[in-house]
Design a protein around this motif. Structure first.
Motif, PDB file in Angstrom:
ATOM      1  N   UNK A  28       0.825  -1.218   0.000  1.00 38.65           N
ATOM      2  CA  UNK A  28       0.000   0.000   0.000  1.00 38.65           C
ATOM      3  C   UNK A  28       0.850   1.256   0.000  1.00 38.65           C
ATOM      4  N   UNK A  29       1.983   1.200   0.742  1.00 37.62           N
ATOM      5  CA  UNK A  29       2.817   2.397   0.801  1.00 37.62           C
ATOM      6  C   UNK A  29       4.285   2.035   0.690  1.00 37.62           C
ATOM      7  N   UNK A  30       4.978   2.753  -0.166  1.00 39.47           N
ATOM      8  CA  UNK A  30       6.394   2.494  -0.380  1.00 39.47           C
ATOM      9  C   UNK A  30       7.140   3.812  -0.252  1.00 39.47           C
ATOM     10  N   UNK A  31       8.188   3.766   0.519  1.00 38.65           N
ATOM     11  CA  UNK A  31       9.025   4.961   0.657  1.00 38.65           C
ATOM     12  C   UNK A  31      10.237   4.762  -0.254  1.00 38.65           C
ATOM     13  N   UNK A 136       0.499  11.742 -10.089  1.00 41.42           N
ATOM     14  CA  UNK A 136       1.764  12.295  -9.593  1.00 41.42           C
ATOM     15  C   UNK A 136       1.551  13.619  -8.876  1.00 41.42           C
ATOM     16  N   UNK A 137       2.273  13.807  -7.833  1.00 44.87           N
ATOM     17  CA  UNK A 137       2.311  15.148  -7.250  1.00 44.87           C
ATOM     18  C   UNK A 137       3.752  15.430  -6.849  1.00 44.87           C
ATOM     19  N   UNK A 138       4.149  16.648  -7.093  1.00 45.94           N
ATOM     20  CA  UNK A 138       5.522  17.019  -6.766  1.00 45.94           C
ATOM     21  C   UNK A 138       6.428  16.821  -7.960  1.00 45.94           C
ATOM     22  N   UNK A 496       8.788  14.106  -3.386  1.00 48.10           N
ATOM     23  CA  UNK A 496       9.312  15.139  -2.491  1.00 48.10           C
ATOM     24  C   UNK A 496       8.250  16.131  -2.039  1.00 48.10           C
ATOM     25  N   UNK A 497       7.014  15.656  -2.007  1.00 50.49           N
ATOM     26  CA  UNK A 497       5.915  16.511  -1.587  1.00 50.49           C
ATOM     27  C   UNK A 497       6.105  16.958  -0.135  1.00 50.49           C
ATOM     28  N   UNK A 525       6.146   7.218  -2.116  1.00 48.52           N
ATOM     29  CA  UNK A 525       6.554   8.537  -1.636  1.00 48.52           C
ATOM     30  C   UNK A 525       8.068   8.655  -1.775  1.00 48.52           C
ATOM     31  N   UNK A 526       8.473   9.589  -2.628  1.00 51.43           N
ATOM     32  CA  UNK A 526       9.909   9.831  -2.784  1.00 51.43           C
ATOM     33  C   UNK A 526      10.263  10.942  -1.804  1.00 51.43           C
TER      34      UNK A 526
END
Ligand SMILES: Nc1ncnc2c1ncn2[C@@H]1O[C@H](COP(=O)(O)OP(=O)(O)OP(=O)(O)O)[C@@H](O)[C@H]1O
Ligand SMILES: [Mg+2]
Length: 553
Positions: A28-31, A136-138, A496-497, A525-526
């Motif tokens: 669900x979430x990846x950093x 995408x955001x950021x 990088x949001x 999330x980058x």
């Protein structure tokens, strides 16, 4: 709904020949972490290049090939949509563009542009711009919705609401209208030509009718003339008395009687002349020698002379009668010959009339040209029908175009959804604890009223506030896409949001929103702030640079 599954790329930007494989649907979430330039944002470029043939950053195609090894650059993305598994493979040096449906390559008969169009319109149902607005955001090259031009904003929303089809319909209608206009134009020319043709044919037929009419009149005149001639001959004949032949015969008999009478008188005269000569010459009878007295002689001579006078009178009378008879006879003969002449003329006239009775008037053919005229009239009706149909079509198309105008159906749909969108945006803004009243109007212009300040636009706000608005729009668009089941995807990438613009409170609030996202969402999330986020994420991908090439450690 597009379910992205796997991304693979090699020799792409900083990546070398060892492919980088990212499971897009694992957690669900990846950093995603790594120092500057290790290839984190490259993921976005790889996805964007594979799907839309355009990298996310503003680099030309050739600039995508890894400059260290210059080897064959290849990007592959796998996803699932509409019940099928898809794979898109794109390469540079050599150029490749292959689309696979359930393992089978789709025939690439058309050119690359059409093939790309097919991928976007029929498989992804999503264009480059809209993809970035909801996925995408950021990242440095990302243009937030609020910084898009009104036209691009409209494009994104039309894609979200699945009404982009109306724009396409409008283009199709325009093309159709041009065809119909050409059709109507040529029909009008044909119509004028056909009318001229019909006019000419009518004149032609009327000329032929006149020819026939005068032929008939000439014929009837011939019959009347022949009849009149016959009548005049008959009336001439009627003027002659009846029994001319009998009269002729009687006159001939009279002439013969008169001739006989004339002979008799001539003979009597001759005898009287010789008798007178006898008494004048002789004094005695030659036979008996008896002397003829002077008295007897005188008496005999007086007697003979008297008889001679009478006979002379009779001769003259007879001559007059004879001359009169001959004259009458000649007259009667002339009359008979005239009658014979008239009879011969009547016989000729009878022949003429018999011939006329058997004669048929020679008429020119009108049936064929009349038939042609009927055919021409039918053709005219056909042309008129074609013209009417084309004109009707143009009218319908114009009405449809009017409805498809920005102020037509599209605006109606957008107007219906605008309150929903505004509601969602405001809801996310509140979650991010940014208490403003955001409003997007039907021209996609925003007005933002803060509680304490006047009406603002996006540009008025700080970077962190802008980020909150961008995030709220991103989540609102994803919600709308989900509602419309149009451009919904499992993928969400925030580049990088969190790093610069959002403060701690903003970061916490964003995490809250991410938790509320639907179950199937895969968020990447980058970030350069692993310590803040690591504990909150399910998995971590660490990018490094090994021997000048990016890799996952
Ligand atoms: N054609 C190319 N060949 C090789 N390397 C390239 C090429 N084009 C760009 N690069 C490099 O690729 C690297 C990866 O960039 P990318 O944007 O993915 O890094 P990043 O991890 O997102 O860094 P940051 O944290 O600074 O955003 C950069 O160092 C860039 O200079
Ligand atoms: Mg980056």
């Amino acid at each position: 709904m597009i379910l992205f599954k796997e991304l693979t790329y090699k020799n792409f930007l900083s990546t070398g020949n060892n492919p980088i494989i990212i499971d897009l649907n694992k957690s669900r979430s990846t950093l995603i972490v790594g120092t500057n330039g290790t290839g984190k944002s490259t993921i976005l470029d790889a996805i964007s290049f594979a799907l839309f043939n355009k990298p996310h950053r503003n680099v030309k195609r050739g600039g995508l090939v890894n400059s260290v090894n210059g080897k064959a650059c290849e990007v592959t993305i796998e996803f699932e949509t509409a019940g099928h598994n898809w794979k898109v493979l794109r390469g540079i040096k050599p150029n490749k563009f292959e689309v696979y449906q359930d393992g089978n390559m789709i025939d690439q008969q058309t050119n690359v542009r059409d093939y790309q169009k097919f991928l976007e319109q029929n498989i992804l149902k999503l264009n480059h711009k809209s993809f970035h607005q909801i996925v995408v955001l950021g990242s440095s090259s990302f243009i937030p919705f609020m910084q898009l031009k009104a036209w691009d904003r409209r494009d994104v929303i039309e894609d979200l609401l699945d009404i982009g089809v109306f724009s396409k319909m409008k283009t199709v209608l325009k093309q159709r209208n041009n065809i119909q206009k050409d059709l109507a134009k040529s029909s009008r020319i044909s119509l004028d030509n056909q009318k001229d043709k019909i006019e000419y044919q009518k004149k032609h037929i009327s000329q032929l009718e006149n020819i026939n009419k005068s032929a008939k009149m000439d014929f009837e005149e011939d019959i009347i003339n022949a009849q009149n001639e016959m009548d005049s001959l008959k009336s001439k004949l009627d003027k002659y008395p009846l029994g001319l032949r009998g009269t002729l015969n009687s006159l001939r008999k009279v002439r013969e009687g008169l001739q006989t009478e004339k002979g008799k008188h001539t003979h009597s005269m001759k005898e009287l002349v010789s008798k007178a000569k006898f008494f004048e010459v002789n004094t005695a009878c030659p036979t008996c020698t008896q002397e003829i007295s002077e008295n007897v002689k005188n008496s005999m001579l007086t007697d003979v002379r008297a008889q001679a006078q009478q006979t002379q009178k009779d001769i003259e009378l007879n001559n007059i009668k004879y001359d009169e008879t001959i004259e009458t006879l000649e007259k009667v003969q002339d009359q008979i010959s005239d009658m014979a002449n008239i009879n011969s003329q009547m016989s000729t006239q009878t022949d003429i009339m018999a011939k006329l009775a058997n004669k048929q008037v020679k008429e020119v053919d009108i049936d064929a040209p009349a038939k042609e005229l009927v055919d021409m009239t039918y053709d005219l009706i056909d042309i008129q029908d074609n013209l009417t149909e084309a004109e009707d079509q143009i009218l319908y198309n114009n009405i449809a175009s009017e409805m498809l105008k920005d102020t037509g159906i599209r605006t109606k749909i957008i107007k219906e959804y605008l309150p929903v969108m505004n509601n969602l945006i405001n809801k996310y803004l509140q979650t991010l604890e940014f208490f403003v009243a955001f409003h997007l109007n039907e021209n996609f212009e925003e007005s933002i009223k803060s509680r304490h300040r006047d009406e603002f636009v996006y540009a008025n706000f700080s970077e962190g506030e802008k980020m909150r608005i961008d995030l709220s729009l991103l989540f609102a668009w994803r919600q709308v896409a989900k509602m419309k089941n149009s451009t919904n995807t499992n993928l969400l990438i925030l580049d990088e949001t969190f790093d610069s613009s959002l403060d701690d409170e903003g970061t916490d609030n964003l995490m809250k929103i991410l938790k509320t996202l639907e179950k199937g969402t895969n968020t990447f999330i980058i970030s350069h702030k692993p310590d803040v986020l690591e504990s909150k994420m399910e998995q971590k991908i660490q990018f490094v640079k090994k021997n000048n090439f990016s890799a996952i450690s």
